[in-house]
Design an enzyme around this catalytic site. Structure first.
Site, short mmCIF file in Angstrom:
data_model
loop_
_atom_site.label_atom_id
_atom_site.label_comp_id
_atom_site.label_asym_id
_atom_site.label_seq_id
_atom_site.Cartn_x
_atom_site.Cartn_y
_atom_site.Cartn_z
N ASP A 63 16.64 40.38 52.85
CA ASP A 63 17.46 39.17 52.95
C ASP A 63 16.59 37.94 53.22
O ASP A 63 16.92 36.83 52.81
CB ASP A 63 18.48 39.30 54.09
CG ASP A 63 19.64 40.19 53.71
OD1 ASP A 63 19.66 40.68 52.58
OD2 ASP A 63 20.52 40.40 54.56
N HIS A 99 21.17 31.95 61.99
CA HIS A 99 21.00 33.38 62.29
C HIS A 99 19.64 33.73 62.90
O HIS A 99 19.49 34.81 63.47
CB HIS A 99 21.19 34.22 61.03
CG HIS A 99 22.58 34.19 60.46
ND1 HIS A 99 23.70 34.49 61.21
CD2 HIS A 99 23.03 33.88 59.23
CE1 HIS A 99 24.78 34.38 60.45
NE2 HIS A 99 24.40 34.01 59.24
N GLY A 137 19.47 36.97 58.05
CA GLY A 137 20.47 36.29 57.24
C GLY A 137 19.97 35.04 56.54
O GLY A 137 20.62 33.99 56.61
N ASP A 185 30.62 27.54 59.37
CA ASP A 185 30.10 28.48 58.37
C ASP A 185 31.01 29.71 58.38
O ASP A 185 31.61 30.03 59.41
CB ASP A 185 28.67 28.85 58.77
CG ASP A 185 27.89 29.59 57.71
OD1 ASP A 185 28.25 30.74 57.41
OD2 ASP A 185 26.90 29.03 57.21
N HIS A 222 30.03 32.69 58.35
CA HIS A 222 29.37 33.72 59.16
C HIS A 222 29.25 33.27 60.61
O HIS A 222 29.09 32.08 60.90
CB HIS A 222 27.97 34.02 58.61
CG HIS A 222 27.98 34.51 57.20
ND1 HIS A 222 27.76 33.69 56.12
CD2 HIS A 222 28.19 35.75 56.68
CE1 HIS A 222 27.84 34.39 55.00
NE2 HIS A 222 28.09 35.64 55.31
N ASP A 226 29.83 27.90 52.88
CA ASP A 226 30.28 29.18 52.34
C ASP A 226 31.69 29.53 52.80
O ASP A 226 32.24 30.56 52.40
CB ASP A 226 29.30 30.31 52.68
CG ASP A 226 28.87 30.32 54.13
OD1 ASP A 226 29.42 29.53 54.93
OD2 ASP A 226 27.96 31.11 54.49
N TYR A 231 26.78 29.12 48.72
CA TYR A 231 26.08 29.85 47.67
C TYR A 231 26.65 29.60 46.27
O TYR A 231 26.11 30.12 45.30
CB TYR A 231 26.05 31.34 48.03
CG TYR A 231 25.51 31.51 49.42
CD1 TYR A 231 24.16 31.33 49.68
CD2 TYR A 231 26.35 31.73 50.51
CE1 TYR A 231 23.65 31.40 50.97
CE2 TYR A 231 25.86 31.81 51.80
CZ TYR A 231 24.50 31.64 52.02
OH TYR A 231 24.01 31.70 53.30
#
EC number: 3.5.1.98
Length: 498
Positions: free
Chosen positions: A107, A149, A157, A184, A186, A272, A311
């Site tokens: 990643d 992250h 991440g 976000d 996440h 995202d 993304y």
């Protein structure tokens, strides 16, 4: 929608703000690798939209000063920073053990210019915090930042260096309390972990929860020790739309602002969470996403806006362009101007895109339960906790006033002994650009300041993150190690492997 705000009776956009915008023209050249969803090119696309909409002329535009090793080590472990500085695509096969130790490889791949990339995006976020600390702007923007992250000793991440933590540490030199808000999709795990035991930084994350990277961010994760109730997690399910999102966001953030009374706010605007994102599963419109920016802006508290995930890059550029307009108090036209990336935005060539008809799995009852639970947690907070400073870290210097700079007396520190490189105007509509100089702070005061904040920049053989203890700036309390639950990396990747 009601935009609220407790300090601007004329409304959220009733007062213009001074905005400092950080951008390095080289940032779009960095490339994570073929097939990788993280594309720094989206920052260049965003900048092109800002230029052709004429928004750059309404802001101070700065090329960030790259963060130095010692800047990064204010949070990250020395050996991890040394590794990032030395690793290259050519040498990585000789350092497999180190790659595994620091979670670099899949990643978070090794690519050309990796360390320079980290220095650039971290420098923009810290630079924005410095501007806010010196009162030279009301809002600072670094769309290249927001990589939430990254941990003290490891990448995670798509994130290598946690520019958000570094910016917050800078803000804590001036402000007693700093609020971090994350929209976000996440969970903002790296930032939450860093300040999990502190009552000086409150973290609030709205995110997808349940079989989704990084697997943390349960509503029951509320902080520890002095930081108990100073971490707020808002776990959401697939398909959440604008109305449902703001049914939670506005009452929760309104209460946070009332109770915590932050001196500054850092808002991570990961895109995202937009409808149609390549890795996401939410259904927010660009206006719905930007409504969060508008709401936090309305409190008239120094505000740092950062990027993050995102993304489907044409929508990322659309979103951050529109949110820059929100920061400026300027409504931008839906019809996109002709520019070098115009063909990315076909067939409609408009700024806004309609959300999809995907199912919203967040029932009204679920939303009510989450809201009531979090508001109850907030009721247990001590109102605006006081801070006793034992020793204040040294200020980061600012450049000397440029003779051609408008409002120089207001925008620059006349006592600084630092110099600015010659301005390089960006073509077309840019009002001004300054190069952020290298920040000069003396080593001895810096070490004393870091000791006062309870930092441990020594080599850490353990890859688990250590929380930064900034509670009351004390030097006699040990830093508490907090190990958060993490999901199995093999089965919980951020994007599917071929």
């Amino acid at each position: 929608m009601d935009t609220g705000g407790n300090s601007l009776p004329s409304g959220a956009d009733g007062v213009k703000r001074k905005v400092s915008y950080f951008y390095d023209p080289e940032v779009g050249n960095y490339y994570y690798g073929q097939g990788h969803p993280m594309k720094p090119h989206r920052i260049r696309m965003t900048h092109a939209l800002l230029a052709h909409y004429g928004l750059l002329q309404n802001m101070q535009v700065f090329k960030p000063c790259p963060a130095r090793d010692r800047d990064l080590c204010r949070f990250h472990a020395d050996d991890y920073v040394n590794f990032l500085r030395s690793i290259t695509p050519e040498t990585q096969q000789d350092q497999l053990r180190q790659l595994k130790r620091f979670n670099v490889g899949e990643d978070c791949p090794v690519f050309d210019g990796l360390y320079s990339f980290c220095q650039t995006y971290a420098g923009g976020s810290v630079g924005g915090a410095v501007k806010l600390n010196h009162g030279l702007c009301d809002i600072a923007i670094n769309w290249a930042g927001g990589l939430h992250h990254a941990k003290k000793c490891e990448a995670s991440g798509f994130c290598y260096v946690n520019d958000i933590v570094l910016a917050i540490l800078e803000l804590l030199k001036t402000y007693q309390r700093v609020l971090y808000v994350d929209i976000d999709i996440h969970h903002g795990d790296g930032v939450e972990e860093a300040f999990y035991t502190s009552d000086r930084v409150m973290t609030v994350s709205f995110h997808k929860f349940g079989d989704y990277f990084p697997g943390t961010g349960d509503i029951r994760d509320i902080g520890y020790s002095k930081g108990k109730y100073y971490s707020l997690n808002v776990p959401l399910d697939d398909g959440i739309d604008d109305e449902s999102y703001h049914h939670l966001f506005k009452p929760i953030m309104g209460k946070v602002m009332e109770v915590f009374k932050p001196g500054a706010v850092v808002l991570q605007c990961g895109a995202d969470s937009l409808s149609g994102d390549r890795l996401g599963c939410f259904n927010l419109s660009i206006k719905g996403h930007a409504e969060c920016v508008k709401f936090m802006r309305s409190f008239n508290v120094p505000l740092l806006l950062l990027g993050g995930g995102g993304y489907t890059i044409r929508n990322v550029a659309r979103c951050w362009c529109y949110e820059t307009g929100v920061a400026l108090g300027t409504e931008v036209d839906d019809q996109l101007p002709q520019h070098e990336y115009y063909e990315y935005f076909g067939p409609d060539y408009t700024l806004h895109v309609a959300p999809s008809n995907m199912e919203n799995k967040n029932s009204r009852q679920l939303l009510e339960d989450i809201r009531n639970n979090l508001l109850e947690n907030l009721s247990k907070l001590q109102h605006a906790p006081s801070v006793q400073f034992q020793e204040r870290p040294p200020d980061t210097d600012l450049p000397e006033a440029d003779e051609d700079q408008d409002d120089a007396d207001e925008r620059w520190d006349p006592d600084s002994d630092m110099e600015v490189d010659e301005k390089r105007p960006i073509p077309t509509r840019v009002k001004r650009e300054a190069v952020e100089p290298e920040r000069k702070d003396l080593e001895a005061p810096k070490r004393a300041g870091e000791q006062a904040r309870g930092f441990d920049t020594a080599t850490n053989e353990i890859a688990s993150t250590k929380s930064v203890d900034v509670g009351a700036m004390s030097i006699d309390e040990p830093t508490v190690k907090v190990k958060l639950e993490t999901s199995n990396k093999a089965s919980d990747q951020m994007y599917p492997k071929p």
